[in-house]
Scaffold this active site. Structure first.
Site, short mmCIF file in Angstrom:
data_model
loop_
_atom_site.label_atom_id
_atom_site.label_comp_id
_atom_site.label_asym_id
_atom_site.label_seq_id
_atom_site.Cartn_x
_atom_site.Cartn_y
_atom_site.Cartn_z
N SER A 213 71.63 52.97 57.96
CA SER A 213 71.32 54.26 58.56
C SER A 213 70.56 55.18 57.60
CB SER A 213 72.66 54.87 58.97
OG SER A 213 72.51 55.61 60.14
N LYS B 194 70.39 49.48 60.94
CA LYS B 194 70.84 50.39 61.99
C LYS B 194 69.76 51.42 62.22
CE LYS B 194 73.97 53.99 63.31
NZ LYS B 194 73.24 55.23 63.02
N GLN C 225 72.64 59.27 66.11
CA GLN C 225 73.71 59.77 66.98
C GLN C 225 73.82 61.29 66.87
OE1 GLN C 225 74.22 56.96 64.94
NE2 GLN C 225 73.79 55.83 66.80
#
Lengths: 488, 488
Positions: free
Chosen positions: A307, A332, A336
């Site tokens: 991430s 990833k 979010q």
């Protein structure tokens, strides 16, 4: 990783992997929290087929409550329902958290929590202090590594899981935790009264290596990480740093705006840091407002770099000429945002709202970013512990023996095979090891030998000179410093 | 069990374990379906805190639909929600089924389905006929064992799972299934047009063993099972049966009223068959209206004997003097009922509504019923297949070699060890086996030897004289017939 499996920093406990692997868009929080959602009007739920869907859920709740053999706690059903909906999305990064987990998630994002400040682990059913956090109330009170925590405010930890025990130890700032402790070398129980306080989580660790190579390890991208990072970077630069290694191994990510702020330090003005593509396929680029650095940079990654770590690695690789060293990253590529105000009861919905892409427009989801120089750690870094209930000897076989062979091999007592068959070579290697640590050379692997083997290995793993990935990175930077032509 | 893992009767496909392990209270269906539930009024949902719970779910649906990266199918969310609620109960026997699974569940309960009537399995990615069911449209059309099914009505099975393929093959009574078939020994593709029909599932298999010992195997307690059972029992009695063995191994259960009806044949009038305890702890006893039998009875059980099988075993053991022979049963002591009408869209909620207890009031949940005579099958009955991609030889180790050793040992070529280490003893045993099947005695375990080993083993397992549990039961009944003093 060895040992790590039982060790967890208090604040990280009870986090699901999907929660940890987060990339939160704080900018988005206000956006997502405003507008019609806040008003509590759910226009498209109230009409047509949507309504009958809701009625189906209501019907199921009713049937369960009326007929199930046991009494049913309705709030558990509701939590289960929302959990189930998140699962139905098939996205491991979208999840529902109840109030407790949501609270821990927020603390993780914020990089601080309130508690006594002790890192604990579960060992043989006991809650054991790994170490008190520097400057924390626990340290000031005198809590020591290896202390066994027995109870807090009269609540015994017996039979509790680590998470349950930790949730009892923690509490609001200013409240008291009366902790009963058993110290390894005394039989008496000690009692400490510790006043809970804000505990800042350290996410940035810096040091200067020989040849003026700075090393900054980032464990997570929390809200206070950019500020801490900039301070450590400035300190290293003031000390005459000529090249930098950034270590984001096992860094699960964090806040998008924070990693952008950090990347800004290295990406020249106007060059791309990251692209974000929303649900309508609209892409927006974030370009650097910084000015770049004159010194060489390397980023050390592994498959635990996810991430925000991957955004940093991607930005520095593509826009700042940095070399990536280590293993391919986690992969990833989504962003979010979390909805908690909207839920109204302390619970939180973390929902994937966008993809992110590297400056060049690469979506690395489920692929990861490949390093420029691929370096794996030695196999003994990930060897599994050996079962201490069994005694192993010649002609036996199994995974425990495989572990022992890997350990012997790493310690220089090559058994000749590492497939789990306890042959004569393994027996001889074991005898040599036993002699080397002043034990009787029995050639039999029993609990004391296993413990000696494992602690020798842990020592070896902890020794920085065996960190092959880091050493390769430092060496690479030294080379680049020596031949400045390779700088951008 | 060997081989069984890839074989499944069409109607049983797509069943979750929790669905299979069912004990359905059909009497209850009408009860549960009547009353205020049907009217669609959900009084206690509409008021107070319950209402805000529903709103929380609505809010989550809204947030997901509005923000999630991809478009969301709301009915999937609703299914996920109900799934999640059932999971929240923590009861593996309460579950939610969508329309397709619900349909299969009903067919299983009813003991019949509509289709072509072929038992199929998935082998190397192909849908292969195990055997056409006797008298079925598939058999009449000429479908043969080992036929590879390629497509139905133009829909190719390539890339489909077994469940998906089966759902394409099945369909309403009277409709046509045009099936493309590849037969093992021909390269041409054959096409059959088969008219789908009701296929009765056989759940009762009877035979007479030497010494007038009757054996009845019950594979499931479906709605037609009691009737079939009574017919087979009457036939055996008419043929002069002097003692009976009932085999409920790997029988996952079925309908409560059916097993009561069957137990009634053996339990003397007025003695208990089963007790049911509802959610208000009210117990009701079911007493036999039958008259008992004069001949000795044994019930063969294993850990796959669950639910209705356990009711039968418990009733016959405690109230009919039957001996249980084999292994302890599964241990499922709850009763479910299913709500489908109420759901309104073909889906079904299976909910645990009661406990059942043996006539003596024992709750066997999670414990099972212990056999009077404990007999395990030989270990080779459960040995795992060997990986056919690898060649194994001297000095290697692993679970595949362990399997091979168990197989060799069972076939009379004792390798001397069964722990997975390929020693000289294993090599010699393998050579002897290879010679015995006219293969070159290489002592190396490669694909052809593995296949020969496995088919020799399968032959051995299928040979009834190696069914130790059944043979012990038959022997026991013969003994009881010979010394009638032991009869009740």
């Amino acid at each position: 990783m060895f040992k790590k499996r039982t060790v967890a920093l208090i604040v990280l406990l009870a986090m699901l992997l999907s929660s940890v692997l987060t990339l939160t868009l704080t900018d988005q929080l206000s956006f997502a929290g405003s507008g019609p959602l806040r008003s509590g009007v759910f226009a498209d739920i109230g009409s047509g087929s949507s309504k009958s869907d809701i009625q189906k859920i209501e019907k199921a709740i009713q049937l369960i409550k009326k007929n199930y053999l046991e009494d049913v706690d309705q709030s558990k059903l509701v939590d289960g329902a929302i959990d189930g909906m998140m699962n139905a999305l098939g996205d491991p990064f979208s999840s529902y958290m109840g109030p407790d987990t949501a609270q821990q998630f927020s603390e993780q994002i914020e990089g601080s929590f309130t508690g006594i400040g002790a890192e604990v682990s579960m060992e043989n059913g006991s809650v054991v202090v790994v170490s008190p956090i520097k400057g924390s109330p626990a340290e000031k009170a005198g809590i020591q590594p290896k202390d066994i925590l027995l109870s807090v405010n009269g609540i015994s930890f017996e039979g509790l899981s680590l998470n349950e025990a930790v949730s009892k130890i923690r509490g609001p700032k200013g409240t008291e935790a009366k902790v009963k402790v058993k110290r390894a070398d005394t039989s008496a129980e000690l009692e400490y009264t510790i006043v809970r306080d804000d505990i800042a989580l350290e996410t940035v660790y810096a040091r200067m290596e020989e040849g003026n190579v700075g090393v900054i390890e980032i464990t997570e991208f929390s809200l206070n990480t950019a500020e801490r990072f900039k301070k450590e970077l400035a300190d290293l630069e003031a000390k005459g740093m000529k090249g930098l290694v950034i270590d984001v191994r096992n860094n699960p990510g964090g806040v998008l705006s924070i990693v952008i702020d950090m990347a800004q330090q290295f990406v020249p003005k106007g060059k791309g840091i990251v692209q974000v593509e929303d649900r309508n396929k609209q892409r927006s680029q974030t370009l650097s407002k910084g000015s770049g650095k004159g010194y060489p940079i390397a980023v050390v990654t592994n498959k635990g770099s996810a991430s925000a770590s991957e955004i940093l690695a991607g930005a520095l690789q593509e826009s700042a000429g940095a070399k990536l060293i280590g293993e391919a990253t986690y992969g990833k590529g989504t962003v979010q945002t979390s909805f908690s105000e909207e839920m109204g009861d302390g619970s939180l919905l973390k929902v994937t709202i966008a993809k992110w892409l590297t400056p060049n427009g690469e979506w690395i989801h489920k692929k990861g970013i490949q390093p420029d120089i691929k370096v794996s750690q030695p196999s003994y870094f990930t060897v599994a512990p050996i079962n201490k209930e069994t005694t192993f000897k010649y002609d036996m076989l199994g995974d425990d023996i495989k572990s022992a062979q890997v350990m012997l091999s790493s310690l220089g007592f090559a058994p000749g095979r590492e497939d789990g068959y306890f042959d004569k070579g393994t027996e001889n290697a074991l005898k040599k090891f036993q002699t080397s640590v002043n034990m009787k050379a029995t050639g039999v692997l029993e609990v004391e030998t296993i413990k000696a083997l494992e602690s020798s290995l842990i020592e070896k793993i902890r020794d920085v000179k065996n960190d092959k990935q880091m050493n390769t990175a430092i060496e690479e930077i030294r080379k680049e410093i020596a031949s400045p032509v390779s700088n951008k």
